[in-house]
Scaffold this active site. Structure first.
Site, PDB file in Angstrom:
ATOM      1  N   TYR A 368       0.393  41.488  57.862  1.00 40.76           N
ATOM      2  CA  TYR A 368       0.221  40.130  58.373  1.00 40.76           C
ATOM      3  C   TYR A 368       0.160  40.111  59.899  1.00 40.76           C
ATOM      4  O   TYR A 368      -0.805  39.626  60.490  1.00 40.76           O
ATOM      5  CB  TYR A 368       1.324  39.209  57.885  1.00 40.76           C
ATOM      6  CG  TYR A 368       1.155  37.788  58.385  1.00 40.76           C
ATOM      7  CD1 TYR A 368       0.110  36.995  57.925  1.00 40.76           C
ATOM      8  CD2 TYR A 368       2.012  37.244  59.341  1.00 40.76           C
ATOM      9  CE1 TYR A 368      -0.076  35.696  58.394  1.00 40.76           C
ATOM     10  CE2 TYR A 368       1.843  35.955  59.818  1.00 40.76           C
ATOM     11  CZ  TYR A 368       0.798  35.179  59.337  1.00 40.76           C
ATOM     12  OH  TYR A 368       0.613  33.907  59.808  1.00 40.76           O
ATOM     13  N   LYS A 372      -2.989  39.436  62.402  1.00 42.97           N
ATOM     14  CA  LYS A 372      -3.124  38.405  63.426  1.00 42.97           C
ATOM     15  C   LYS A 372      -3.568  39.002  64.765  1.00 42.97           C
ATOM     16  O   LYS A 372      -4.305  38.369  65.525  1.00 42.97           O
ATOM     17  CB  LYS A 372      -1.811  37.633  63.567  1.00 42.97           C
ATOM     18  CG  LYS A 372      -1.519  36.722  62.388  1.00 42.97           C
ATOM     19  CD  LYS A 372      -0.171  36.052  62.497  1.00 42.97           C
ATOM     20  CE  LYS A 372      -0.159  34.959  63.537  1.00 42.97           C
ATOM     21  NZ  LYS A 372      -0.928  33.768  63.123  1.00 42.97           N
ATOM     22  N   ASP A 447       0.221  36.391  49.273  1.00 44.52           N
ATOM     23  CA  ASP A 447      -0.467  36.183  50.554  1.00 44.52           C
ATOM     24  C   ASP A 447      -1.568  37.184  50.880  1.00 44.52           C
ATOM     25  O   ASP A 447      -1.927  37.325  52.058  1.00 44.52           O
ATOM     26  CB  ASP A 447       0.546  36.214  51.712  1.00 44.52           C
ATOM     27  CG  ASP A 447       1.623  35.160  51.599  1.00 44.52           C
ATOM     28  OD1 ASP A 447       1.474  34.249  50.776  1.00 44.52           O
ATOM     29  OD2 ASP A 447       2.616  35.258  52.349  1.00 44.52           O
ATOM     30  N   ASN A 520       2.332  27.851  44.867  1.00 44.32           N
ATOM     31  CA  ASN A 520       2.260  27.104  46.118  1.00 44.32           C
ATOM     32  C   ASN A 520       1.218  27.723  47.036  1.00 44.32           C
ATOM     33  O   ASN A 520       0.852  28.885  46.897  1.00 44.32           O
ATOM     34  CB  ASN A 520       3.628  27.091  46.816  1.00 44.32           C
ATOM     35  CG  ASN A 520       4.016  28.460  47.348  1.00 44.32           C
ATOM     36  OD1 ASN A 520       3.678  28.840  48.464  1.00 44.32           O
ATOM     37  ND2 ASN A 520       4.730  29.234  46.523  1.00 44.32           N
ATOM     38  N   GLU A 522       0.668  27.306  51.357  1.00 42.41           N
ATOM     39  CA  GLU A 522       1.119  26.635  52.572  1.00 42.41           C
ATOM     40  C   GLU A 522      -0.012  26.551  53.591  1.00 42.41           C
ATOM     41  O   GLU A 522      -0.568  25.487  53.835  1.00 42.41           O
ATOM     42  CB  GLU A 522       2.312  27.400  53.145  1.00 42.41           C
ATOM     43  CG  GLU A 522       2.932  26.782  54.389  1.00 42.41           C
ATOM     44  CD  GLU A 522       4.080  27.648  54.888  1.00 42.41           C
ATOM     45  OE1 GLU A 522       5.179  27.107  55.041  1.00 42.41           O
ATOM     46  OE2 GLU A 522       3.861  28.854  55.131  1.00 42.41           O
ATOM     47  N   GLU A 526      -5.292  29.453  57.021  1.00 41.81           N
ATOM     48  CA  GLU A 526      -5.418  30.912  56.938  1.00 41.81           C
ATOM     49  C   GLU A 526      -6.253  31.313  55.727  1.00 41.81           C
ATOM     50  O   GLU A 526      -6.933  32.340  55.755  1.00 41.81           O
ATOM     51  CB  GLU A 526      -4.041  31.567  56.924  1.00 41.81           C
ATOM     52  CG  GLU A 526      -3.374  31.543  58.292  1.00 41.81           C
ATOM     53  CD  GLU A 526      -2.062  32.291  58.341  1.00 41.81           C
ATOM     54  OE1 GLU A 526      -1.952  33.259  59.121  1.00 41.81           O
ATOM     55  OE2 GLU A 526      -1.122  31.891  57.614  1.00 41.81           O
ATOM     56  N   TRP A 789     -22.954  -8.535  56.560  1.00 39.10           N
ATOM     57  CA  TRP A 789     -23.812  -8.644  57.737  1.00 39.10           C
ATOM     58  C   TRP A 789     -25.237  -8.271  57.353  1.00 39.10           C
ATOM     59  O   TRP A 789     -25.492  -7.772  56.233  1.00 39.10           O
ATOM     60  CB  TRP A 789     -23.312  -7.729  58.865  1.00 39.10           C
ATOM     61  CG  TRP A 789     -23.199  -6.274  58.470  1.00 39.10           C
ATOM     62  CD1 TRP A 789     -24.145  -5.308  58.566  1.00 39.10           C
ATOM     63  CD2 TRP A 789     -22.054  -5.640  57.865  1.00 39.10           C
ATOM     64  NE1 TRP A 789     -23.677  -4.118  58.082  1.00 39.10           N
ATOM     65  CE2 TRP A 789     -22.394  -4.283  57.660  1.00 39.10           C
ATOM     66  CE3 TRP A 789     -20.781  -6.080  57.508  1.00 39.10           C
ATOM     67  CZ2 TRP A 789     -21.508  -3.373  57.087  1.00 39.10           C
ATOM     68  CZ3 TRP A 789     -19.891  -5.172  56.949  1.00 39.10           C
ATOM     69  CH2 TRP A 789     -20.251  -3.835  56.742  1.00 39.10           C
ATOM     70  N   ASN A 840     -26.991   8.940  65.997  1.00 38.35           N
ATOM     71  CA  ASN A 840     -27.128   7.898  67.011  1.00 38.35           C
ATOM     72  C   ASN A 840     -26.423   6.632  66.550  1.00 38.35           C
ATOM     73  O   ASN A 840     -26.539   6.237  65.378  1.00 38.35           O
ATOM     74  CB  ASN A 840     -28.608   7.604  67.271  1.00 38.35           C
ATOM     75  CG  ASN A 840     -29.358   8.833  67.744  1.00 38.35           C
ATOM     76  OD1 ASN A 840     -28.977   9.463  68.712  1.00 38.35           O
ATOM     77  ND2 ASN A 840     -30.433   9.188  67.031  1.00 38.35           N
TER      78      ASN A 840
END
Length: 949
Positions: A368, A372, A447, A520, A522, A526, A789, A840
């Site tokens: 991990y 990173k 993970d 789960n 989180e 990632e 409108w 636009n």
């Protein structure tokens, strides 16, 4: 002859296990490209458990990281949440619970977990207990559990989106045990089918034709199967005979297989996913089933819907019938980096690059934290190129290559198995584990998509600039892809799409799901980092299979994030859930929490990081980003950030670049480049250079515009106040033209951006629509105002309107709108602007000011489709009325009282008006309500309205 002998000798050497550039390979080393992996566990490393609870019918690799995974990991299972049902495999049988009418919400969670008493357990008359329950089979979103005790067997099949559970019995009959006797409102002892209610939850119980029941009036119901083996139950939306009969239609059409097919149409910028059911008719000839679609599915499908809905922790699930349904979602593009278009000072940006270049990495070395580091370097390298610091960019890429090559080789220089920086393949579970591991990525298989996604994305950055490296080391990169998201059902090494749940639309983090709340996930951002990595790797290497896989995963999870984590349309989370974000998705709840801290900066930031050009989806809804940021400021007690300041400044740039620049300028001087994130340094995977580059690019170009797609996956349009910047990157060795959905085309040089890195500025329609005219109020209540409108005109075509009021806005496609959630007795001023496909925006209409009704009255809501009202009939009762303009076949009302559980009723027709009484009210009770109604065939949903008693 000599050449032939040399070839034979080389073949003999390779067969013996020699690898190029090494000594004798160890037994268990498997060469792959220029690298290798190990089938032998490194010394001292923790492995995953050997026990897999499965029967001999399971021959492929066992899926992990699924909603039902605990069935394979433990003796029975933990709670599982296929939605709309919640279930649990127990020693005494299969527990079934329907959370639909029991969803609650507060400041901590959207709560819908299983009850360990209700609703009932389906057991077996031949065996009171079973030693275990095992996986007996699985498909893309269904699973089969096998209970066996001698001659007594029970096979249970259940899955995502199914209100049904299917059973097959051997050596006995089904026995349903309840905590209290259920109410039987349809059928009798002599019936094969019963309609029951237990603690407010309604079910259909479907025995074979000719079967009978015993135990009615007690807390145990037994179905005598009449010589048959099949049985099923269904959670019912209500307790009417008509609904029971409709669900009976499919109760004997048992689902036996589920399978997705997906495709990416680059020309249309669209991902199509088809969900297919295979069924077996136990009686009659019925095929297909009733299925419940999550919001991210029914919002993106033209599937004809039934009038039945279920509430869930993911919002309202709507039902359809048949053997398949299809979703279509727009893919909005990713980039390898932001272009060099920012309003930054190049010298300052170059200084931040120099700071990073001078640093030596001293951080974590597991999959991990090292991942990173790789992700950070992959972001820095193209920024260094843009400031002309080729020495720095070469250093960053050299470190990426060196670290990846180290990890991608299982043996050392002597040919021995390394003890660290190695990938090990576990054949039992069919998974690849990197050592050093972390956060349970080894023993629990947690993970992997988070960790390996960084490796894949960093490898994609190398492949962008060094195609020869990608060819040599690519097989190891693609081994990681196969571990987290194997696309090939014939691949015998890995399960199909390990980390991704195709029905839920998002990934799961836990390998085992051994929690009372189910699985789960989180850090949704990632997960998106991993899928962006697949897109970039596939595009850089010409592997369209992996590219299209990444586009499918990215697009689908983006839609799930926008609905379930962020609720950007404010129509998924219950009103009683007060936080601005669900930070962690569970099977049984949506939580406002993280695994590791209650610090508001990190509770919010965990679903932003890493902020890169692969995360442009974060910028699609700037009004939501403002809401989320303001919530963070409130929770933190101001803007005195003590951690992850850089991420917060980057996120702030989405809704206010000016404020982001001010905060960056005020705080960056105290941010040490090499400092730990907890001591004022940048977030571990981020840098001052990336933060500065992002903030000032968004300041210059605006946010990514999700309304415009491209025929290339690496392209995006940025929109700042109607001024658009068209950005595309070309990974190929030849120039190409990229065409956007608004008709704009840009020429992109080989291996380059079209703008901000080699020329090209884009173009296209720049003419704004005319201002809307004739804005009037057509109705009001104490909490809503209806408006209409006259349509605007445009040289190309108007695509929508924005109603603005009191600092808020509402986007609509037609020339009417109902603005809800307003305060009673309050004056609001409304204006409307029009926009076209090019982004636009017109001038604003003339303003109209409307004062909402005072509290205590429901007022009258008038729209082109209906007139609705709430009338106070007594101190404790109110009546909801709905009069359609065109006669409706049915009208359903959905409401909550004081933020309580959602109730759903088919309204009673009285003349031309449909009515529903609401009891149990008191002075000040707040009723939030909305309608589902039929109009000339299709079904429509109204906005939500509010009445105060």
């Amino acid at each position: 002859m000599k050449k032939k002998m040399l070839s034979l000798a080389l073949a003999t050497v390779l067969a013996a296990g020699l690898l190029p550039g090494t000594g004798q390979a160890f037994t268990g080393e498997v060469p792959l490209g220029a690298g290798s992996y190990s089938t032998v566990l490194p010394a001292g490393a923790a492995d995953v458990q050997a026990q897999i609870y499965k029967t001999g019918n399971v021959t492929g690799k066992m899926p992990t990281n699924d909603w039902w995974s605990s069935l394979a990991w433990v003796q029975h299972s933990e709670a599982q949440y296929p939605h709309p049902l919640a279930v649990k495999n127990q020693s005494d049988g299969f527990r079934i619970y329907n959370p639909s009418g029991r969803i609650t919400a507060n400041s901590s969670c959207v709560c819908g977990w299983i009850n360990d008493i209700h609703d009932f357990t389906v057991g077996h008359t031949g065996s009171g207990t079973f030693t275990d329950a095992k996986v007996d089979g699985f498909s893309d979103w269904f699973v089969k559990a096998q209970y066996q005790n001698g001659a007594s067997s029970m096979n249970v099949s259940y899955g995502h989106g199914s209100p049904y559970v299917y059973f097959n019995f051997g050596g006995g009959n089904p026995q349903l045990k309840f905590y209290t006797p259920p109410t039987v409102w349809s059928g009798s002892a002599g019936s094969s089918v019963l309609g029951i209610t237990i603690e407010g939850a309604h079910y259909g119980l479907f025995g074979p034709t000719g079967s009978t029941w015993s135990g009615i009036g007690t807390n145990a119901l037994t179905n005598a199967l009449n010589g048959k083996t099949y049985f099923s139950i269904a959670a019912l939306p209500d307790n009417t005979a008509a609904t029971l009969n409709k669900f009976k239609q499919y109760a004997y059409s048992h689902v036996t297989d589920t399978k997705i097919s997906y495709g990416y149409n680059a020309a249309a910028g669209e991902v199509t996913t088809t969900f297919n059911y295979t069924t077996s008719a136990k009686e009659g000839t019925q095929t297909g089933t009733i299925f419940a679609l999550y919001p991210h599915q029914w919002k993106n499908s033209s599937q004809a819907l039934l009038p039945y809905t279920y509430n869930s922790v993911r919002g309202t699930m709507k039902t359809g019938e048949g053997a398949s349904f299809t979703t279509r979602m727009k893919f909005t593009g990713v980039l390898p980096a932001l272009p060099d278009k920012g309003t930054y000072n190049k010298t300052t940006l170059g200084g931040y690059i120099n700071e990073e270049e001078a640093l030596a990495y001293t951080g974590g070395t597991d999959t991990y934290w090292l991942g990173k580091r790789l992700g950070k370097l992959a972001t820095l390298a193209p920024i260094a190129d843009q400031v002309g610091d080729t020495t720095a960019s070469a250093k960053f890429r050299s470190e990426i290559k060196s670290r990846l090559q180290d990890w991608f080789k299982a043996s050392d220089a002597s040919g021995h198995l390394k003890g660290s920086n190695v990938f090990y393949y576990n054949n039992n579970w069919g998974t690849l584990i990197g050592y050093p591991a972390s956060f349970g990525s080894d023993g629990e298989l947690n993970d992997h998509h988070f960790h390996y996604g960084y490796y894949i994305k960093a490898a994609a950055e190398i492949a962008r600039t060094d195609k020869a490296w990608a060819q040599s080391w690519g097989p190891m990169v693609e081994l990681l892809v196969r571990d987290i998201a194997n696309w090939n059902r014939s691949d015998t090494m890995f399960p199909f799409l390990r980390n991704f749940d195709p029905y839920a639309g998002h990934s799961w983090a836990s390998g085992h799901a051994r929690f009372g709340d189910g699985n789960n996930n989180e850090s949704s951002s990632e997960a998106m980092n991993a899928w962006a990595g697949l897109i970039l790797w596939g595009e850089a290497t010409g592997n369209t299979t992996i590219r299209d896989l990444g586009v499918y995963l990215y697009t689908t999870e983006m839609n799930a994030i926008n609905d379930y984590w962020f609720d950007v349309q404010d129509n998924t989370h219950p009103a009683a859930y007060t936080p601005s974000v669900v930070t962690m998705i569970w099977g049984g709840k949506g939580a406002n929490a993280t695994w590791f801290t209650a610090n508001p900066e990190q509770v919010h930031g965990i679903n932003w990081l890493p902020i890169t050009a692969g995360h442009l989806y974060l910028t699609h809804y700037p009004s939501y980003a403002a809401k989320n940021y303001n919530a963070l400021v409130s929770e933190n007690g101001g803007t005195n950030w003590d951690i992850w300041r850089d991420l917060i400044w980057m996120y702030r740039a989405i809704s206010s670049p000016a404020d982001a620049k001010n905060q960056f300028a005020a705080g960056v001087g105290s941010m040490a480049t090499g400092g730990a994130e907890g001591s004022g340094g940048p977030e571990t995977g981020n840098s001052k250079a990336n933060a500065y580059h992002w903030i000032y690019n968004l300041d210059a170009m605006g946010n990514a515009d999700p309304a415009i797609t491209a025929n290339s996956p690496t392209a995006a349009v940025f929109n700042k106040g109607g001024v658009k910047t068209y950005v595309a990157y070309n990974f190929s060795n030849s120039a190409k033209t990229v065409t956007f959905s608004d008709g704009t085309s840009v020429s992109v040089p080989a291996n380059s951006f079209n703008t901000g890195n080699g020329g090209g500025t884009g173009g296209g329609d720049t003419v704004a629509p005319s201002a809307p005219s004739g804005l009037v109020s057509t109705g009001k209540t104490s909490s809503s105002v209806s408006l209409s409108w006259n349509a605007s005109t445009d040289n190309v075509g108007v695509t929508g309107y924005t109603v603005s009021y009191g600092g808020n806005s509402l986007n609509v496609t037609g020339t009417t709108a109902t603005v809800s959630g307003l305060a009673a007795g309050t004056a609001y001023t409304f204006t409307v602007t029009a926009k076209d496909a090019a982004g636009n925006v017109s001038a604003a209409s003339s303003a109209v000011t409307v004062t909402t009704d005072s509290a205590g009255g429901g007022g009258v809501i008038t729209t082109p489709d209906y007139t609705a009202s709430v009338t106070k009939t007594s101190a404790t009762q109110a009546k909801i009325a709905f009069t359609p303009t065109v006669n409706a076949l049915y009208v359903d009302v959905h409401y909550t009282v004081n933020g309580g559980p959602q109730l759903n009723y088919r309204m009673t027709k009285n003349g031309s008006t449909w009515e529903q009484p609401v009891d149990g009210l008191s002075a000040g009770s707040v009723l939030k309500y909305w309608f589902t109604y039929e109009k000339s065939g299709p079904q429509y949903d109204s906005p939500q309205y509010t009445y105060t008693h």
